[in-house]
Design a protein around this motif. Structure first.
Motif, PDB file in Angstrom:
ATOM      1  N   LEU A   1       0.836  -1.210   0.000  1.00 36.74           N
ATOM      2  CA  LEU A   1       0.000   0.000   0.000  1.00 36.74           C
ATOM      3  C   LEU A   1       0.865   1.252   0.000  1.00 36.74           C
ATOM      4  O   LEU A   1       0.596   2.211  -0.726  1.00 36.74           O
ATOM      5  CB  LEU A   1      -0.906   0.032   1.237  1.00 36.74           C
ATOM      6  N   TRP A   2       1.873   1.245   0.843  1.00 36.15           N
ATOM      7  CA  TRP A   2       2.794   2.376   0.929  1.00 36.15           C
ATOM      8  C   TRP A   2       3.443   2.646  -0.431  1.00 36.15           C
ATOM      9  O   TRP A   2       3.463   3.784  -0.907  1.00 36.15           O
ATOM     10  CB  TRP A   2       3.835   2.066   2.007  1.00 36.15           C
TER      11      TRP A   2
ATOM     12  N   ILE B   1      -9.273   3.040   1.245  1.00 36.36           N
ATOM     13  CA  ILE B   1      -8.100   3.845   0.884  1.00 36.36           C
ATOM     14  C   ILE B   1      -8.403   4.685  -0.344  1.00 36.36           C
ATOM     15  O   ILE B   1      -8.141   5.888  -0.392  1.00 36.36           O
ATOM     16  CB  ILE B   1      -6.860   2.947   0.630  1.00 36.36           C
ATOM     17  N   ALA B   2      -8.975   4.051  -1.373  1.00 37.17           N
ATOM     18  CA  ALA B   2      -9.301   4.773  -2.619  1.00 37.17           C
ATOM     19  C   ALA B   2     -10.282   5.917  -2.338  1.00 37.17           C
ATOM     20  O   ALA B   2     -10.104   7.030  -2.861  1.00 37.17           O
ATOM     21  CB  ALA B   2      -9.892   3.805  -3.640  1.00 37.17           C
TER      22      ALA B   2
ATOM     23  N   ALA C   1       2.415   1.723  -3.381  1.00 32.59           N
ATOM     24  CA  ALA C   1       1.415   2.068  -4.392  1.00 32.59           C
ATOM     25  C   ALA C   1       0.864   3.484  -4.233  1.00 32.59           C
ATOM     26  O   ALA C   1       0.479   4.106  -5.225  1.00 32.59           O
ATOM     27  CB  ALA C   1       0.266   1.063  -4.349  1.00 32.59           C
ATOM     28  N   HIS C   2       0.815   3.995  -3.001  1.00 35.99           N
ATOM     29  CA  HIS C   2       0.102   5.252  -2.771  1.00 35.99           C
ATOM     30  C   HIS C   2       0.922   6.392  -2.174  1.00 35.99           C
ATOM     31  O   HIS C   2       0.395   7.489  -1.983  1.00 35.99           O
ATOM     32  CB  HIS C   2      -1.117   4.992  -1.877  1.00 35.99           C
ATOM     33  N   LYS C   3       2.198   6.171  -1.891  1.00 39.19           N
ATOM     34  CA  LYS C   3       2.957   7.261  -1.280  1.00 39.19           C
ATOM     35  C   LYS C   3       3.079   8.449  -2.222  1.00 39.19           C
ATOM     36  O   LYS C   3       3.078   9.601  -1.769  1.00 39.19           O
ATOM     37  CB  LYS C   3       4.307   6.789  -0.746  1.00 39.19           C
TER      38      LYS C   3
ATOM     39  N   SER D   1       0.801   9.523  -4.036  1.00 41.09           N
ATOM     40  CA  SER D   1      -0.483  10.222  -3.913  1.00 41.09           C
ATOM     41  C   SER D   1      -0.609  10.929  -2.566  1.00 41.09           C
ATOM     42  O   SER D   1      -1.641  11.529  -2.284  1.00 41.09           O
ATOM     43  CB  SER D   1      -1.636   9.230  -4.058  1.00 41.09           C
TER      44      SER D   1
ATOM     45  N   LEU E   1      -8.396   8.750  -0.602  1.00 43.86           N
ATOM     46  CA  LEU E   1      -7.495   9.450  -1.502  1.00 43.86           C
ATOM     47  C   LEU E   1      -8.241  10.278  -2.540  1.00 43.86           C
ATOM     48  O   LEU E   1      -7.651  11.142  -3.183  1.00 43.86           O
ATOM     49  CB  LEU E   1      -6.545   8.466  -2.187  1.00 43.86           C
TER      50      LEU E   1
ATOM     51  N   LYS F   1      -8.992  -1.747   0.568  1.00 45.40           N
ATOM     52  CA  LYS F   1      -8.524  -1.004  -0.609  1.00 45.40           C
ATOM     53  C   LYS F   1      -9.558   0.034  -1.044  1.00 45.40           C
ATOM     54  O   LYS F   1      -9.197   1.138  -1.456  1.00 45.40           O
ATOM     55  CB  LYS F   1      -8.211  -1.958  -1.750  1.00 45.40           C
TER      56      LYS F   1
ATOM     57  N   LEU G   1      -0.304   9.371   0.573  1.00 45.90           N
ATOM     58  CA  LEU G   1      -0.623   8.518   1.717  1.00 45.90           C
ATOM     59  C   LEU G   1       0.630   8.228   2.533  1.00 45.90           C
ATOM     60  O   LEU G   1       1.656   7.826   1.991  1.00 45.90           O
ATOM     61  CB  LEU G   1      -1.236   7.188   1.262  1.00 45.90           C
TER      62      LEU G   1
END
Length: 159
Positions: free
Chosen positions: A48-49, A154-155, A51-53, A55, A158, A151, A57
């Motif tokens: 997750l980190w 999270i989406a 994939a989304h840092k 963005s 974000l 997920k 997160l």
């Protein structure tokens, strides 16, 4: 304390980690342990980190030894375990208490915001903090970070 950005932790290296430095970013804060049945969740948290840092997160691990004495290690041992076994690159904090009188103020606040069931009852409780510093949602140990439900949360956060 009015929002999550009002709190501060200390890193495994002993440096202050004020959440106010992350103000405006969504956060995922997880109480962790190295010898727990849920410890393999580190792998999905790291994914997750990664994939989304970009963005914004921030994933933050907070070790605790409150449940079954499943985090007995020193800061150095915890850091080594997380890196060697799961490639953890997200920030890891110093070990704290997450329950009882000595609970870290963030976990007392999160439980107060989320209600009675939001209080950590085991390792790997997950707290999603929105860009305004409010508790967006929380998940128990049973909800894996790679589950569709998590997920989706999270989406949504974000945007």
């Amino acid at each position: 304390m009015s929002n999550a950005y009002d709190f501060s932790f200390e890193t495994l290296q002993g440096k202050p980690y004020p959440l106010k430095d992350l103000a405006g970013r969504p956060l995922l804060i997880v109480n962790t342990a190295s010898q727990c049945g849920f410890t393999p969740q580190y792998k999905a948290l790291e994914a997750l980190w990664q994939a989304h840092k970009a963005s914004g997160l921030a994933v933050i691990g907070v070790p605790c030894n409150d449940f079954g004495a499943q985090e007995p290690g020193s800061a150095t041992e915890i850091a080594s375990f997380c890196e060697l076994n799961y490639g953890v690159d997200f920030p890891m904090m110093a070990k704290v208490h997450v329950k009882g009188r000595d609970a870290h103020p963030f976990f007392r606040w999160a439980a107060g915001q989320g209600g009675f069931l939001a209080k950590p009852r085991w390792n790997f409780y997950k707290y999603l903090i929105n860009k305004n510093g409010g508790l967006e949602d929380w998940f128990s140990s049973l909800t894996r970070p790679d589950s569709p439900k998590f997920k989706a949360a999270i989406a949504k956060m974000l945007g």
